[in-house]
Design an enzyme around this catalytic site. Structure first.
Site, PDB file in Angstrom:
ATOM      1  CG  HIS A 200      -0.460   0.304   2.394  1.00  0.00           C
ATOM      2  ND1 HIS A 200       0.160  -0.607   3.211  1.00  0.00           N
ATOM      3  CD2 HIS A 200      -0.485   1.480   3.316  1.00  0.00           C
ATOM      4  CE1 HIS A 200       0.365  -0.059   4.249  1.00  0.00           C
ATOM      5  NE2 HIS A 200       0.044   1.147   4.439  1.00  0.00           N
ATOM      6  CD  GLU A 238       3.452   2.219  12.328  1.00  0.00           C
ATOM      7  OE1 GLU A 238       1.903   2.211  11.856  1.00  0.00           O
ATOM      8  OE2 GLU A 238       4.016   1.237  12.340  1.00  0.00           O
ATOM      9  CG  HIS A 262       5.198  -0.872   3.427  1.00  0.00           C
ATOM     10  ND1 HIS A 262       4.239  -1.519   2.632  1.00  0.00           N
ATOM     11  CD2 HIS A 262       4.695  -1.169   4.893  1.00  0.00           C
ATOM     12  CE1 HIS A 262       3.486  -2.038   3.362  1.00  0.00           C
ATOM     13  NE2 HIS A 262       3.449  -1.896   4.535  1.00  0.00           N
TER      14      HIS A 262
HETATM   15  C1  BG6 Z   1       1.368  -2.213   7.456  1.00  0.00           C
HETATM   16  C2  BG6 Z   1       1.929  -2.806   8.935  1.00  0.00           C
HETATM   17  O1  BG6 Z   1       1.899  -2.702   6.404  1.00  0.00           O
HETATM   18  O2  BG6 Z   1       1.732  -0.797   7.361  1.00  0.00           O
HETATM   19  C3  BG6 Z   1       1.548  -2.123   9.994  1.00  0.00           C
HETATM   20  O3  BG6 Z   1       1.905  -4.116   9.020  1.00  0.00           O
HETATM   21  C4  BG6 Z   1       1.738  -0.745   9.773  1.00  0.00           C
HETATM   22  O4  BG6 Z   1       2.463  -2.640  11.196  1.00  0.00           O
HETATM   23  C5  BG6 Z   1       1.050  -0.120   8.714  1.00  0.00           C
HETATM   24  O5  BG6 Z   1       1.307   0.006  10.963  1.00  0.00           O
HETATM   25  C6  BG6 Z   1       1.682   1.238   8.291  1.00  0.00           C
HETATM   26  O6  BG6 Z   1       1.029   2.014   7.404  1.00  0.00           O
HETATM   27  P1  BG6 Z   1       0.703   3.384   7.331  1.00  0.00           P
HETATM   28  O7  BG6 Z   1      -0.295   3.515   6.136  1.00  0.00           O
HETATM   29  O8  BG6 Z   1      -0.295   3.675   8.362  1.00  0.00           O
HETATM   30  O9  BG6 Z   1       1.784   4.127   7.345  1.00  0.00           O
END
Ligand code: BG6
Length: 510
Positions: A200, A238, A262
């Site tokens: 994503h 985070e 990611h």
């Molecule tokens: C996910 C992870 O793929 O991405 C999570 O499994 C993480 O642990 C999340 O919190 C973070 O995504 P975003 O879009 O909130 O930065």
């Protein structure tokens, strides 16, 4: 009916998507799970609201729980209203959208469930005129991916009147070998070109914009190399902990959860060579080539160039936060990393010797993801006595929150004398384009339905990023870490600062 009002300023008008997608049914395995509720259904509803989906669009949710179509619609209505974030909930749009939602109880390991699904798909094809197009979405436990693909194949529904595609959520394996076996199992049923591995981060607006910024403009690319860039920092911080996902996270850890997928994809987007066209194949070839050029560390390099961390309990403001080992579902002696930092190098002419520092962690001071590109300082500082201090220019690509791009440079302070001060030239999505940007899941679902795999991960990319991450995971699994080594609300272990200090660099505080 959605009316789009023009403000008279084309840049301020609500963003319109260009793409209209064909009729289809999305089959979601794991329809009772968190991802379906928080991300998938809100994104699909939002696409319906934007009139992006075709009138016959349908969803079939599958999970083990017994439920009627109406109960499923009711549950999804609650989730969509709750997780829609920055978008309005419109009863009229929902009513139309909900007529296309269907549910069936099923077991991924039971062939009868797939026969039931085949019948359901035939009915939907006839009544909603979907042309037989089906997007299968695996949002189950990863251990069930292979069984689900085989079940689909066994029931003869991997092929049909229209197109059939398979979307798979991460993790794509736990290491290189398991990633290969997973791909092999999926390929028994689907061709690689029909497998859409979702990451994503690649759907986030600012990550996509890196390509526009680098290759749609002429002034940045000549500077985009080892001659002008000293280093790059990629941060995904985070503030939340593991949020009820303790047992999953304990197995994964931050290196596998965020860096393997990611953040290496983000790094590849920053560092890849320009592609000749914006064709999915060419863009993905370049991204893949970059991932394959990441230097694979030897064990002694892992010791120098990586840092693992785990958060311990702390009081943050008025709240006492538990350490990772106190979280539900987590082993009180867990050795899992909730923080990971690594220095990667790219073995090619453009980037030789330029460190790419990547860090990510849970329970850091705030939620922020950004890329900071640091350029050379001027070779001679003629303003030294005047507070110049020859600072390097920084280009910040802010992925979230407040998506945008800033260039930091020195400017003369107004008044007599020649005093310099850092200032910033800012591009902010909100103020430049107005309205909201589509969420990553909206973008990616729309792309998968349209058959555009540009932002999806291919098998060779998954394998290349495992090749870069596996040696780190191997050394970490043998090492005795002194965990916990950072408190909730801290910026990670001190060793992460030392890792940069060895090369004369410091982490930016985002
Ligand atoms: C996910 C992870 O793929 O991405 C999570 O499994 C993480 O642990 C999340 O919190 C973070 O995504 P975003 O879009 O909130 O930065």
């Amino acid at each position: 009916m959605l009316e789009v009002m023009s403000s008279g300023n084309p840049f301020q008008d609500p963003i319109r998507f260009e793409r209209r997608v064909p009729e289809c049914t999305v089959v979601i395995f794991g329809a009772n799970g968190d991802l379906t509720k928080r991300k998938l259904l809100p994104a699909l509803y939002r696409l319906a609201y934007e009139q992006r989906l075709s009138p016959g669009f349908a969803v079939v949710g599958i999970s083990r729980t017994q439920m009627t179509d109406d109960r499923f619609r009711e549950n999804m209505r609650e989730s969509v209203a709750k997780y829609l974030e920055d978008a309005p909930f419109d009863e009229e749009v929902w009513t139309g959208f909900a007529t296309g939602l269907f549910y069936m109880a099923g077991d991924v390991n039971d062939p009868a469930s797939y026969q039931g699904l085949a019948t359901r798909l035939r009915d939907i094809e006839e009544t909603r005129h979907t042309g037989g197009n089906v997007l299968f979405y695996l949002s189950t436990q990863p251990s069930q991916y292979a069984a689900a693909a085989r079940g689909i194949g066994g029931a003869g529904i991997a092929k049909g009147n229209g197109w059939r595609r398979l979307v798979v959520e991460k993790p794509f394996g736990h290491d290189l070998e398991s990633a290969r076996s997973l791909s092999a199992a999926l390929h028994e049923v689907f061709d690689e070109r029909d497998v859409y591995r979702i990451d994503h981060y690649l759907g986030k607006e600012t990550v996509q914009n890196i390509l526009a910024f680098r290759f749609g403009n002429g002034i940045f690319e000549p500077l985009w190399n080892r001659r002008y860039i000293t280093h790059v920092q990629i941060t995904a911080a985070e503030s939340i902990g593991v949020e009820g996902r303790g047992s999953y996270y304990q197995e994964a850890g931050s290196l596998r959860d965020m860096i393997q997928n990611h953040l290496l994809q983000v790094m590849a987007t920053i560092a890849m060579e320009p592609s000749a066209t914006f064709h999915p194949g060419s863009v993905r070839d370049e991204r893949s080539k970059l991932l394959r050029s990441i230097h694979v560390m030897k064990p002694d390099e892992v010791a120098l160039n990586t840092v693992a961390g785990q958060y311990g309990p702390a009081r943050v403001g008025a709240t006492s936060l538990p350490g990772f080992r106190e979280e539900p579902g987590v082993d009180p002696a867990s050795r899992t990393d909730t923080y990971a930092a690594a220095t990667f190098f790219v073995d090619n002419w453009r980037w030789a010797g330029v460190p790419f520092y990547i860090r990510t962690g849970k329970r850091l001071p705030k939620r922020v993801s950004e890329i900071a590109i640091q350029f050379n300082a001027p070779p001679h500082d003629m303003f030294d006595a005047n507070g110049g201090g020859a600072r390097p220019n920084l280009l910040i690509v802010r992925i979230q929150p407040e998506e945008g791009i800033s260039l930091k440079f020195l400017s003369k302070q107004p008044g007599s004398g020649m005093k310099l001060r850092p200032v910033s030239m800012d591009f902010n999505y909100g103020s430049s384009f107005g309205g909201r940007s589509p969420s990553a899941y909206e973008t990616l679902l729309l792309d998968a339905i349209a058959g555009d795999a540009t932002l999806y991960t291919r098998q060779d990319m998954v394998e290349a990023s495992w090749a870069a991450v596996e040696p780190i995971a191997a050394v970490w699994s043998e090492r005795q870490f002194d965990f916990p080594n950072y408190p909730c609300g801290g910026w990670g272990p001190n060793a992460a600062d030392e890792m940069l200090a060895r090369r004369g660099h410091v982490w930016r505080t985002p």
